[in-house]
Write an enzyme that holds these catalytic residues in place. Structure first.
Site, PDB file in Angstrom:
ATOM      1  N   ASP A 165       0.813  -1.219   0.000  1.00  0.00           N
ATOM      2  CA  ASP A 165       0.000   0.000   0.000  1.00  0.00           C
ATOM      3  C   ASP A 165       0.849   1.273   0.000  1.00  0.00           C
ATOM      4  O   ASP A 165       0.309   2.374  -0.066  1.00  0.00           O
ATOM      5  CB  ASP A 165      -0.989   0.003   1.176  1.00  0.00           C
ATOM      6  CG  ASP A 165      -0.301  -0.154   2.530  1.00  0.00           C
ATOM      7  OD1 ASP A 165       0.655  -0.959   2.635  1.00  0.00           O
ATOM      8  OD2 ASP A 165      -0.713   0.522   3.489  1.00  0.00           O
ATOM      9  N   HIS A 166       2.158   1.123   0.054  1.00  0.00           N
ATOM     10  CA  HIS A 166       3.037   2.295   0.026  1.00  0.00           C
ATOM     11  C   HIS A 166       3.875   2.385  -1.254  1.00  0.00           C
ATOM     12  O   HIS A 166       4.634   3.339  -1.418  1.00  0.00           O
ATOM     13  CB  HIS A 166       3.957   2.308   1.254  1.00  0.00           C
ATOM     14  CG  HIS A 166       3.206   2.573   2.531  1.00  0.00           C
ATOM     15  ND1 HIS A 166       3.253   3.766   3.191  1.00  0.00           N
ATOM     16  CD2 HIS A 166       2.346   1.789   3.233  1.00  0.00           C
ATOM     17  CE1 HIS A 166       2.472   3.716   4.255  1.00  0.00           C
ATOM     18  NE2 HIS A 166       1.905   2.521   4.308  1.00  0.00           N
ATOM     19  N   HIS A 178       8.339  -0.534  12.490  1.00  0.00           N
ATOM     20  CA  HIS A 178       7.178  -1.185  11.891  1.00  0.00           C
ATOM     21  C   HIS A 178       7.496  -2.678  11.751  1.00  0.00           C
ATOM     22  O   HIS A 178       8.577  -3.122  12.119  1.00  0.00           O
ATOM     23  CB  HIS A 178       6.880  -0.506  10.545  1.00  0.00           C
ATOM     24  CG  HIS A 178       5.515  -0.822  10.002  1.00  0.00           C
ATOM     25  ND1 HIS A 178       4.389  -0.864  10.786  1.00  0.00           N
ATOM     26  CD2 HIS A 178       5.096  -1.107   8.742  1.00  0.00           C
ATOM     27  CE1 HIS A 178       3.350  -1.164  10.029  1.00  0.00           C
ATOM     28  NE2 HIS A 178       3.748  -1.319   8.789  1.00  0.00           N
ATOM     29  N   ASP A 190       4.308   4.644   8.860  1.00  0.00           N
ATOM     30  CA  ASP A 190       3.746   3.540   9.623  1.00  0.00           C
ATOM     31  C   ASP A 190       4.694   3.286  10.783  1.00  0.00           C
ATOM     32  O   ASP A 190       5.861   2.954  10.566  1.00  0.00           O
ATOM     33  CB  ASP A 190       3.703   2.247   8.784  1.00  0.00           C
ATOM     34  CG  ASP A 190       2.566   2.224   7.767  1.00  0.00           C
ATOM     35  OD1 ASP A 190       2.170   3.299   7.308  1.00  0.00           O
ATOM     36  OD2 ASP A 190       2.112   1.117   7.432  1.00  0.00           O
TER      37      ASP A 190
END
Lengths: 305, 305
Positions: free
Chosen positions: A67-68, A143, A213
């Site tokens: 998603d990044h 993370h 994150d």
């Protein structure tokens, strides 16, 4: 034109929803566009925001979760169809450099621009960009996979020369630059006029930090100390405090504690879980700790000031 | 519920625009969802269309240009977050199997479903799916890179047993299935009642063919002969006839010539170049040759009948 503007293109978390797109933003600084994270759909979001892809000079990827970064192959391929020329540098961890280079080689074998991959370290402490006016540096986040944040810092600016004093003391034009940079002025008769009588303080240097994150850890405040604008993930509100820790994410309150400890100017919350129908709760909980808090949203363009 | 429905999720060409998304559609057949091409943003478009990703059983990729497959890594990763179970087969050329398998291994190392890659041949003539009711086969297209079309064919259906005749002749229940399948009925006294006196013809078998990206070549009509619905690319209108040939694409008129030669039921045009502000010209030019022509558009759900 504002000197530094943050364009939010996506501020959702892992699962895309109808409310938020995956992580992506563009930092616009004096006409230069730099992308921070590149979730799926980034190229379309740029178009929607009226940001021209060929003006991108750098793409900074905080970590290699889909998603990044899964917007990269499409964006880099499409850019090649535009016959842009120019140079674009993608800053990411070595695995990402390898993988995305391979994708681009396959999908856009004849690039129309100079695409560079800059391998960065998950340890942070690197300077990725150093122009006469701006630096971009990394700092470590915590993370589930290696992850860094990015800090954009304007360099100190020149002092303002006071026109009245310059005239009164007869400062010749060729000395004005030096005085704006802090020099005193020595008159022909040997008298020294101290700089502070000739100038006013410079405009403050703007800074922006991006924490994509991360688990909450108080030492993060040192890395983002005194930033004008702090973007910090707030995947959850306090109702999911333990889930946040399990998944190495933060709550809005934790983001606010970092902002307060860092003496940030403004806090911008993002990376919202799709479990929420809105982020009113995030906002209220964060403002109770750090009043100058805003919510990110797709389409938001925020001046750093 | 309609037996076969085509959901258009994207019908633009290489460069995404604000009007059209990259190639992606879903064929819904008796509750089964099959994706055809998977451009960037496919997962979000499914959500927008209210189609549940975990119901996907197959994804057919016509060729390995980015605008037809770069939605795969995101969709396959997100699916894994949903803890779906089940099996999903991606049908694509060997290079694609290798590349997307590698992406998925990196971005979603612990899949919650059984992901299979089926290597297909660019030569066409393969049967990719063969269920009791439906087959999916490939046929070759002519593009700059290897490319195939897909054909969905319902198998012949049972004839309708005439209730009045069944009662009159006293057909026992255990023989009804055979008679629906074409058998004659032999009465206890030896009299043979021919099937055509006992049944009515079956419902017609529906069929759908998908021609993603192709140069116009008349022999294509053989591969899509008699389909109920033909989706054919129409990247350009006749104003760009020579550009279409150069880039191995078709014009709307050429798509209509294929539909007419193939005796298709309906023609659905798609894969529109972003050079046009609308597709009125495509539609008019195609209808002059093949009146039963429609334009694809994002969000369109079309019953095959």
């Amino acid at each position: 034109m504002d000197q530094m503007t943050i364009h939010i293109l996506g501020c959702g978390s892992a699962t895309p929803s109808l409310r938020h797109l995956p992580a992506c933003q563009v930092v616009e600084y004096r006409g230069r566009l730099m992308m921070v994270d590149c979730g799926e759909g980034a190229q379309l979001s740029m178009r929607r925001a009226g940001l021209q892809m060929h003006r991108l000079t750098d793409i900074f990827i905080s970590h290699l979760h889909g998603d990044h970064c899964l917007g990269l192959p499409g964006l880099l391929s499409t850019l090649s169809l535009q016959q842009t020329g120019g140079t674009l540098t993608v800053h990411t961890f070595p695995d990402g450099c390898r993988m995305f280079r391979q994708m681009v080689d396959f999908f856009a074998p004849r690039l129309s621009y100079d695409l560079r991959f800059n391998e960065i370290s998950p340890k942070g402490g690197e300077t990725l960009l150093d122009t006469p006016a701006l630096t971009v540096t990394t700092f470590p986040l915590r993370h589930r996979v290696p992850c860094v944040g990015f800090r954009f810092d304007e360099k100190p600016k020149e002092r303002h020369l006071r026109g009245d004093a310059a005239n009164f003391h007869g400062i010749p034009p060729y000395l004005r630059r030096a005085i704006k940079q802090g020099a005193d002025f020595t008159k022909p008769d040997g008298t020294v006029i101290p700089n502070e009588l000739l100038t006013l303080p410079p405009d403050p240097s703007l800074s922006y930090a991006y924490c994509s994150d991360t688990l909450y850890f108080p030492a993060l405040a040192d890395a983002v100390r005194d930033v004008t604008l702090l973007y910090h993930e707030a995947t959850y509100a306090d109702d999911n405090l333990s889930k946040a820790a399990e998944r190495f994410h933060s709550t809005a309150s934790q983001a606010a504690m970092i902002a307060r400890a860092a003496s940030a100017g403004t806090l911008l919350l993002g990376h919202f879980s799709k479990a929420y129908n809105n982020e009113n709760r995030h906002l209220a909980e964060a403002r109770a700790i750090f009043p100058s808090t805003l919510l990110a949203n797709e389409g938001l363009s925020l001046s750093v000031r």
